[in-house]
Design an enzyme around this catalytic site. Structure first.
Site, PDB file in Angstrom:
ATOM      1  N   GLY A   7     -56.731 -34.359 -55.756  1.00  0.00           N
ATOM      2  CA  GLY A   7     -56.472 -33.019 -56.277  1.00  0.00           C
ATOM      3  C   GLY A   7     -56.530 -32.959 -57.788  1.00  0.00           C
ATOM      4  O   GLY A   7     -57.029 -31.990 -58.373  1.00  0.00           O
ATOM      5  N   GLU A  20     -53.350 -27.807 -53.281  1.00  0.00           N
ATOM      6  CA  GLU A  20     -52.098 -28.023 -52.544  1.00  0.00           C
ATOM      7  C   GLU A  20     -52.089 -29.474 -52.121  1.00  0.00           C
ATOM      8  O   GLU A  20     -52.956 -29.929 -51.371  1.00  0.00           O
ATOM      9  CB  GLU A  20     -52.020 -27.077 -51.339  1.00  0.00           C
ATOM     10  CG  GLU A  20     -50.635 -27.024 -50.719  1.00  0.00           C
ATOM     11  CD  GLU A  20     -50.531 -27.875 -49.469  1.00  0.00           C
ATOM     12  OE1 GLU A  20     -49.823 -28.903 -49.514  1.00  0.00           O
ATOM     13  OE2 GLU A  20     -51.163 -27.525 -48.465  1.00  0.00           O
ATOM     14  N   CYS A  35     -48.016 -32.644 -44.770  1.00  0.00           N
ATOM     15  CA  CYS A  35     -47.498 -32.560 -46.135  1.00  0.00           C
ATOM     16  C   CYS A  35     -46.121 -31.921 -46.182  1.00  0.00           C
ATOM     17  O   CYS A  35     -45.365 -32.160 -47.127  1.00  0.00           O
ATOM     18  CB  CYS A  35     -48.472 -31.776 -47.024  1.00  0.00           C
ATOM     19  SG  CYS A  35     -48.748 -30.074 -46.483  1.00  0.00           S
TER      20      CYS A  35
END
Length: 491
Positions: A241, A258, A292
């Site tokens: 990310g 995210e 997550c």
């Protein structure tokens, strides 16, 4: 409309193909394998950087006509896709089980939730057809703002919830008038990628608006770098990310990342211990902890900690571990050997540092048994790191102040939960937790297509999915002023 005979997804027609302006042969392909047995499943076409560039250009060309369509026309495509999933092909659950290692109940849950994502996205289509009038300080000038599509949106998704985490970006982006380039995770290119191509093709989505481009990190890089892509939606690891956000930022593109979480489940002293332990077990062990938003750390008042640990271990021991295709299996395999080694090493290192292994710790093949660790402290790997496996980490605290401090003792800020004897007791604690989503008298694995799913801290860059948040994510504001009569100037 009811079906007279079972429909099957034509997976083997997709062998070695990409979906970009229709199905076409790929120059190269990669075999995929069943998670639990290792059996070969399919040769999946791999995109090249050139394929990405061509797809981006085609998407940019097709998008304006799609954006110009009536909102109800776009919504109808989403509703037809939802109807197909609501009566899913007979072999679709089996593909989830084979490709992602999901147990049957998890696969069925993800399919149901995906129908909700499509239905919610259809309701968003009208959002770009309305505008808000603003007050003006001049009587002969009006002002209004509306939301317009971004253009081409790039979507990069993970393997753990492959369909729903793709749809939560792809569906609203399309509904709001964008075109989409989707790069599914290499572990789940069928249920996280090619399935969406087929689904929207069946629903009548015009050519050129959705491109599915399987591949590795280099394809993700090409997608982010494509000039036509104006926004990137990424869900995955923190390291990847950061790289995506850096590339997008250098090109002044909108980006939503995210990432991971190390989510706290705070149990107060007046909680029903059995009920709290059941919630905590679900939060840590569902889908083998590979979520997550899974419960990472159980922070429990010391007066009930031993009772809680015993109840948690009892629930872990009762779970059925094994072949994910089995009708009674509750905990299936981890996604691959690398993930298994990571989970095993974290457990081993944490026990060596002084934690107590109450139950579990066993691994066989890609199966890792539900594991309960107690007497875990900050500084131990199981407290500090996101495990992404079926491990419940319990830390006892003396009071609310210590509970809040330890819950917030992480760079992550995805989800948190507080379990207490009443909502009144939990609410003041919940308000102090630094997380994008906080749940009272529940565990952390909570989401819904209309709820704003989002993060604080290093769990992302503040983007949100769901309902109005998705409208804001996949459109941009445009101000329009109007002067009547036409304004004259002295130059």
């Amino acid at each position: 409309m009811s079906r007279t005979e079972p429909v099957q997804i034509p997976v083997h027609e997709w062998e070695g193909r990409l979906y970009s302006g229709g199905w076409s042969p790929a120059a190269q392909h990669t075999d995929t394998f069943e998670v639990f047995t290792g059996k070969r499943l399919l040769a999946v076409g791999e995109a090249s950087a050139s394929d990405v560039r061509q797809a981006a250009a085609a998407a940019a060309s097709a998008q304006p006509a799609w954006a110009a369509r009536a909102p109800e026309e776009r919504a109808a495509v989403l509703r037809r896709a939802a109807a197909t999933l609501a009566q899913p092909p007979s072999d679709l659950v089996s593909w989830f089980i084979s490709e992602s290692g999901a147990v049957r109940a998890k696969a069925e849950m993800e399919l149901g939730a995906s129908v909700g994502e499509l239905a919610a996205a259809a309701e968003m289509a009208q959002a770009v057809a309305t505008s808000s009038v603003l007050p003006s300080i001049q009587p002969d000038r009006t002002a209004a703002v509306d939301r317009v599509p971004l253009g081409v949106v790039g979507v990069i998704t993970p393997w753990n919830m492959p369909l729903i985490l793709a749809l939560r970006s792809v569906a609203p982006a399309l509904a709001l008038g964008n075109a989409v380039l989707l790069k599914p995770d290499p572990n789940t290119p069928v249920v996280g990628g090619l399935l969406l191509a087929w689904l929207f093709e069946q629903a009548g989505l015009p050519d050129g608006l959705l491109h599915v481009l399987p591949g590795g990190a280099e394809i993700g890089t090409a997608l982010v770098e494509a000039p036509e892509v104006r926004m990137v939606s990424f869900t995955g690891s923190t390291a990847a990310g950061r790289a995506v956000a850096r590339l997008a930022g250098e090109r002044l593109k909108k980006v939503s990342v995210e990432l991971g979480g190390n989510n706290a489940f705070v149990v107060l002293e007046d909680a029903d211990v059995e009920a709290a332990a059941a919630a905590g077990a679900w939060g840590s062990f569902v889908h083998s902890g590979q979520l997550c938003i899974a419960v990472g750390r159980h922070i429990v008042h010391r007066s009930i900690a031993e009772q809680y640990v015993g109840a948690l271990a009892d629930k872990a021991e009762r779970l059925v571990v094994g072949d994910p295709s089995g009708p009674d299996t509750q905990v299936g395999p981890l996604i691959n050997e690398r993930q298994l080694v990571k989970v095993r090493d974290i457990v081993t290192d944490t026990v060596a540092a002084g934690a107590r292994l109450v139950y579990g710790g066993k691994a066989e093949g890609l199966l890792h048994w539900p594991t309960v660790l107690s007497e875990v402290r900050p500084g131990m790997r199981a407290f500090d790191e996101e495990i992404f496996g079926p491990v419940a980490v319990v830390t006892a605290v003396d009071d609310v102040e210590e509970a809040v401090a330890l819950a917030n003792a992480t760079d992550y800020g995805l989800a948190a939960a507080v379990y207490a004897g009443s909502a009144d007791a939990a609410r003041p604690v919940a308000s102090r937790l630094r997380a994008g989503m906080v749940h009272i008298n529940d565990q952390t694995v909570v989401s819904g297509p209309q709820l704003p799913f989002g993060v604080m801290g290093f769990s992302g860059n503040g983007g949100r999915f769901g309902g109005r948040a998705s409208v804001e994510e996949f459109t941009e504001l445009r101000l329009t002023t109007e002067s009547t009569p036409p304004r004259r100037y002295p130059y």
